[in-house]
Enzyme design. Structure first.
Site, PDB file in Angstrom:
ATOM      1  N   SER A   8       1.004  -1.984  -2.490  1.00 37.50           N
ATOM      2  CA  SER A   8       0.313  -0.946  -1.726  1.00 37.50           C
ATOM      3  C   SER A   8      -0.004   0.220  -2.655  1.00 37.50           C
ATOM      4  O   SER A   8       0.901   0.827  -3.238  1.00 37.50           O
ATOM      5  CB  SER A   8       1.200  -0.456  -0.585  1.00 37.50           C
ATOM      6  OG  SER A   8       0.749   0.823  -0.177  1.00 37.50           O
ATOM      7  N   ASP A  35      -3.969   1.361   2.121  1.00 37.74           N
ATOM      8  CA  ASP A  35      -3.504   2.073   3.311  1.00 37.74           C
ATOM      9  C   ASP A  35      -4.452   3.200   3.680  1.00 37.74           C
ATOM     10  O   ASP A  35      -4.504   4.225   3.002  1.00 37.74           O
ATOM     11  CB  ASP A  35      -2.108   2.640   3.053  1.00 37.74           C
ATOM     12  CG  ASP A  35      -1.051   1.550   3.096  1.00 37.74           C
ATOM     13  OD1 ASP A  35      -0.955   0.875   4.134  1.00 37.74           O
ATOM     14  OD2 ASP A  35      -0.347   1.369   2.085  1.00 37.74           O
ATOM     15  N   MET A  37      -5.396   6.113   6.133  1.00 37.99           N
ATOM     16  CA  MET A  37      -4.740   6.973   7.127  1.00 37.99           C
ATOM     17  C   MET A  37      -5.628   8.155   7.466  1.00 37.99           C
ATOM     18  O   MET A  37      -6.245   8.743   6.565  1.00 37.99           O
ATOM     19  CB  MET A  37      -3.423   7.512   6.553  1.00 37.99           C
ATOM     20  CG  MET A  37      -2.473   6.416   6.095  1.00 37.99           C
ATOM     21  SD  MET A  37      -0.934   7.132   5.528  1.00 37.99           S
ATOM     22  CE  MET A  37      -0.069   5.655   4.987  1.00 37.99           C
ATOM     23  N   MET A  68      -4.785   2.628   9.506  1.00 37.81           N
ATOM     24  CA  MET A  68      -3.913   3.425  10.375  1.00 37.81           C
ATOM     25  C   MET A  68      -4.747   4.582  10.891  1.00 37.81           C
ATOM     26  O   MET A  68      -4.575   5.744  10.496  1.00 37.81           O
ATOM     27  CB  MET A  68      -2.696   3.916   9.567  1.00 37.81           C
ATOM     28  CG  MET A  68      -1.703   2.802   9.289  1.00 37.81           C
ATOM     29  SD  MET A  68      -0.598   3.193   7.916  1.00 37.81           S
ATOM     30  CE  MET A  68      -1.592   2.598   6.556  1.00 37.81           C
ATOM     31  N   MET A 138       5.119  -3.934  10.875  1.00 37.29           N
ATOM     32  CA  MET A 138       5.575  -2.739  10.148  1.00 37.29           C
ATOM     33  C   MET A 138       7.104  -2.707  10.162  1.00 37.29           C
ATOM     34  O   MET A 138       7.730  -2.810  11.214  1.00 37.29           O
ATOM     35  CB  MET A 138       5.045  -1.461  10.806  1.00 37.29           C
ATOM     36  CG  MET A 138       3.554  -1.211  10.654  1.00 37.29           C
ATOM     37  SD  MET A 138       2.945  -1.234   8.967  1.00 37.29           S
ATOM     38  CE  MET A 138       3.886   0.083   8.203  1.00 37.29           C
ATOM     39  N   GLY A 145       5.071   6.204   2.076  1.00 39.28           N
ATOM     40  CA  GLY A 145       5.783   5.215   1.278  1.00 39.28           C
ATOM     41  C   GLY A 145       7.226   5.652   1.081  1.00 39.28           C
ATOM     42  O   GLY A 145       7.603   6.777   1.421  1.00 39.28           O
ATOM     43  N   GLY A 177       6.688  -2.048   4.408  1.00 36.23           N
ATOM     44  CA  GLY A 177       7.545  -0.864   4.503  1.00 36.23           C
ATOM     45  C   GLY A 177       8.981  -1.136   4.086  1.00 36.23           C
ATOM     46  O   GLY A 177       9.627  -2.038   4.623  1.00 36.23           O
ATOM     47  N   GLY A 178       9.429  -0.398   3.090  1.00 33.80           N
ATOM     48  CA  GLY A 178      10.827  -0.494   2.683  1.00 33.80           C
ATOM     49  C   GLY A 178      11.192  -1.791   1.977  1.00 33.80           C
ATOM     50  O   GLY A 178      12.369  -2.164   1.924  1.00 33.80           O
ATOM     51  N   GLY A 198       5.014  -0.902  -2.016  1.00 32.61           N
ATOM     52  CA  GLY A 198       4.362   0.256  -2.618  1.00 32.61           C
ATOM     53  C   GLY A 198       5.226   0.871  -3.700  1.00 32.61           C
ATOM     54  O   GLY A 198       5.058   0.613  -4.890  1.00 32.61           O
TER      55      GLY A 198
HETATM   56  C1  DX5 Z   1       3.228   2.914   5.186  1.00 29.27           C
HETATM   57  C2  DX5 Z   1       2.244   1.991   4.531  1.00 29.27           C
HETATM   58  C3  DX5 Z   1       2.845   1.119   3.510  1.00 29.27           C
HETATM   59  C4  DX5 Z   1       3.500   1.873   2.377  1.00 29.27           C
HETATM   60  C5  DX5 Z   1       4.708   1.097   2.003  1.00 29.27           C
HETATM   61  O1  DX5 Z   1       2.636   3.516   6.274  1.00 29.27           O
HETATM   62  O2  DX5 Z   1       1.618   1.147   5.479  1.00 29.27           O
HETATM   63  O3  DX5 Z   1       1.925   0.155   3.027  1.00 29.27           O
HETATM   64  O4  DX5 Z   1       2.705   2.022   1.242  1.00 29.27           O
HETATM   65  O5  DX5 Z   1       5.407   1.801   1.056  1.00 29.27           O
HETATM   66  P1  DX5 Z   1       6.820   1.336   0.555  1.00 29.27           P
HETATM   67  O6  DX5 Z   1       6.670  -0.075   0.049  1.00 29.27           O
HETATM   68  O7  DX5 Z   1       7.167   2.322  -0.501  1.00 29.27           O
HETATM   69  O8  DX5 Z   1       7.758   1.392   1.734  1.00 29.27           O
HETATM   70 ZN    ZN Z   2       0.372  -0.594   4.739  1.00 27.88          ZN
END
Ligand code: DX5
Ligand code: ZN
Length: 217
Positions: A8, A35, A37, A68, A138, A145, A177-178, A198
């Site tokens: 990401s 991503d 937003m 998003m 999600m 991130g 995520g995470g 990410g």
């Molecule tokens: C969060 C995004 C993710 C984000 C993940 O809203 O949709 O794609 O970049 O980041 P990490 O991998 O650091 O949790």
């Molecule tokens: Zn994402």
């Protein structure tokens, strides 16, 4: 299903996005996760179709656009034209219009997918699973991130996996995520095969090595 790694770019250096994206193929990435937003659907603002279009020339990896945003039906055409290959939209942003928006994306000859937030149950999207190329689960609340993986999401991935098997179709399950070297194996065991990462990828000293480890663990 083969494992695909989708870094990401939310954690990339936005001042040199093209170059960041250009290096990903050599590092072994399968998709580029973008991503988008709008500051309304989530409490953060990133970029729109212009950046996607400008970055398109830096790689031939598929672009996985995670929208998003509210009213995604107003923008899917712009992201399709900009060069997105897979466009995913949130159930929470579309509600009853979700099937129409998925069909709209397919109308642009792009792959489509629905996204559910950690607190949205699988039953809310059950009726549209068969129209999707990918379902994105999600594993953090979207917006930023570097958040902590929410373990409860693993049950939803398992549930989705079973429902997808019943359809007899090849539908990917993406987790976002995470994701790190510890959570990735649990997400895969539950049934996820498209792994978004990410901060784990972009903060790693060796991006090639981390992508290889995320794939093989
Ligand atoms: C969060 C995004 C993710 C984000 C993940 O809203 O949709 O794609 O970049 O980041 P990490 O991998 O650091 O949790
Ligand atoms: Zn994402």
């Amino acid at each position: 299903m083969s494992i695909k790694i989708a870094p990401s770019v939310l954690s990339a250096d936005f001042s040199k996005m093209g170059e960041e994206i250009a290096t990903l193929k050599g590092c072994g990435a399968d998709l580029v996760h973008l991503d988008v937003m709008d500051g309304v659907f989530v409490k953060n603002i990133t970029f729109g179709p212009k950046l996607v279009e400008d970055c398109r020339k830096f790689t031939d990896l598929p672009f996985d656009a995670h929208l998003m945003i509210v009213n995604p039906e107003k923008y899917v055409g712009a992201f399709a034209d900009a060069g997105a290959d897979i466009i995913t939209v949130h159930k929470e942003a579309c509600e009853d219009k979700i099937k129409d928006v998925l069909m709209q994306i397919k109308g642009y000859n792009k792959k489509c997918g629905v996204v559910i937030n950690p607190n949205t149950p699988v039953k809310d999207i059950q009726d549209v699973i068969e129209y999707c190329d990918m379902i994105l689960c999600m594993s953090v609340y979207p917006g930023f991130g570097g958040q902590k993986f929410i373990d409860d999401v693993l049950f939803k991935i398992e549930e989705l996996s079973k429902l997808i098997r019943k359809t007899g179709k090849n539908i990917d399950i993406e987790v976002d995520g995470g994701i790190n070297l510890e959570t990735v194996s649990r997400a895969k065991s539950a049934g996820a095969n498209v792994i978004v990462a990410g901060s784990t990828v972009f903060n790693a000293p060796d991006r090639k090595k981390i992508i290889e480890d995320l794939r093989n663990l």
